[in-house]
Design a protein around this motif. Structure first.
Motif, PDB file in Angstrom:
ATOM      1  N   ARG A   1       6.028  15.882   5.806  1.00 23.75           N
ATOM      2  CA  ARG A   1       5.841  14.361   5.136  1.00 23.75           C
ATOM      3  C   ARG A   1       4.519  13.926   6.244  1.00 23.75           C
ATOM      4  O   ARG A   1       4.109  14.084   6.645  1.00 23.75           O
ATOM      5  N   GLN A   2       4.169  13.052   5.009  1.00 23.68           N
ATOM      6  CA  GLN A   2       2.628  12.583   6.427  1.00 23.68           C
ATOM      7  C   GLN A   2       3.170  11.246   7.171  1.00 23.68           C
ATOM      8  O   GLN A   2       4.020  11.130   7.511  1.00 23.68           O
TER       9      GLN A   2
ATOM     10  N   ARG B   1       1.012   8.050   8.851  1.00 25.27           N
ATOM     11  CA  ARG B   1      -0.451   7.333   9.393  1.00 25.27           C
ATOM     12  C   ARG B   1      -0.511   7.302  10.528  1.00 25.27           C
ATOM     13  O   ARG B   1       0.587   6.260  10.774  1.00 25.27           O
TER      14      ARG B   1
ATOM     15  N   LEU C   1      -4.330   8.634   6.858  1.00 26.50           N
ATOM     16  CA  LEU C   1      -3.283   8.901   7.084  1.00 26.50           C
ATOM     17  C   LEU C   1      -3.424  10.564   6.927  1.00 26.50           C
ATOM     18  O   LEU C   1      -4.821  11.005   7.160  1.00 26.50           O
ATOM     19  N   THR C   2      -3.121  11.107   7.647  1.00 30.22           N
ATOM     20  CA  THR C   2      -2.749  12.942   7.878  1.00 30.22           C
ATOM     21  C   THR C   2      -1.556  13.266   6.399  1.00 30.22           C
ATOM     22  O   THR C   2      -0.383  13.109   6.365  1.00 30.22           O
ATOM     23  N   ASP C   3      -2.636  13.630   5.850  1.00 30.53           N
ATOM     24  CA  ASP C   3      -1.475  14.961   4.466  1.00 30.53           C
ATOM     25  C   ASP C   3      -1.342  16.168   4.858  1.00 30.53           C
ATOM     26  O   ASP C   3      -2.566  16.480   4.763  1.00 30.53           O
TER      27      ASP C   3
ATOM     28  N   VAL D   1       5.116   5.387   3.638  1.00 30.83           N
ATOM     29  CA  VAL D   1       6.246   6.983   3.663  1.00 30.83           C
ATOM     30  C   VAL D   1       7.458   6.882   3.227  1.00 30.83           C
ATOM     31  O   VAL D   1       8.822   6.430   4.176  1.00 30.83           O
TER      32      VAL D   1
ATOM     33  N   ASP E   1       7.833  16.299   1.561  1.00 33.00           N
ATOM     34  CA  ASP E   1       7.030  17.292   0.673  1.00 33.00           C
ATOM     35  C   ASP E   1       8.060  18.620   1.331  1.00 33.00           C
ATOM     36  O   ASP E   1       8.342  18.320   2.105  1.00 33.00           O
TER      37      ASP E   1
END
Length: 186
Positions: A117-118, A120, A126-128, A172, A176
């Motif tokens: 998952r992302q 913040r 944001l880290t994706d 969040v 994913d």
């Protein structure tokens, strides 16, 4: 809601077992879940493993890797030349090696499921991780098949109410799940 430190809620693991391990006219495939909480040297030895299936598998065909957001590189890290194989920090050594080891474990019909998952960060944004993780996996010999969103919610009447993990960044509310297949050339 996932258990503390987990990426996916228990209901999602059960759904994965139902959807991905079922094979017509055959026993369900075995599933090995590995939870990765750090990418320092010896990361494999510290990973938490859970096997799902009846009896000992004759061969591993499915690996679910839960990648906790804390092990992902910060968004302020600059990518030299934009190459995923040159990811800074944990990605440089940990992820590249992880994907190559996972590829060697799985047969040509094997499936690697990545759950993350992302994250913040107050100062960095944001880290994706999806793009860089998929690029690393493809470099190691995996084919991207599907992206599934796992919403962290629960039903309340006719609505879904957010139920984010305790350790999730503010805002969040989903994880994913990326489905990859191992490619082996003769």
């Amino acid at each position: 809601m996932p258990a503390p430190g987990a990426v996916l809620p228990d209901w999602a693991i059960e759904q994965i077992r139902t959807e991905f391990t079922h094979r017509p006219d055959q026993p369900p495939a075995s599933l090995l879940k590995i939870s990765i909480r750090d990418t320092g040297p010896g990361m494999d030895a510290r990973a938490h493993l859970v096997a799902y299936g009846d009896g000992a598998p004759s061969r591993m065909t499915m690996l679910l890797a839960e990648l906790h957001p804390d092990v992902l590189p910060a968004p302020t890290d600059n990518l030299p030349g934009g190459a995923a194989s040159e990811m800074p920090g944990a990605m440089e050594e940990g992820w590249s090696g992880f994907f190559h080891r996972a590829h060697r474990l799985l047969p040509s019909d094997g499936v690697l499921l990545l759950a993350t998952r992302q994250r913040r960060d107050d100062d960095a944004g944001l880290t994706d991780p999806l793009g860089s993780l998929i690029a690393c996996a493809r470099t190691a010999g995996f084919r991207y098949l599907q992206h599934i969103i796992v919403a962290h919610t629960h039903p309340a009447g006719d609505e879904l109410v957010p139920a984010p993990p305790i350790d999730a960044s503010p805002g969040v509310t989903h994880s994913d799940l990326i489905v990859l297949s191992a490619i082996h050339h003769a």
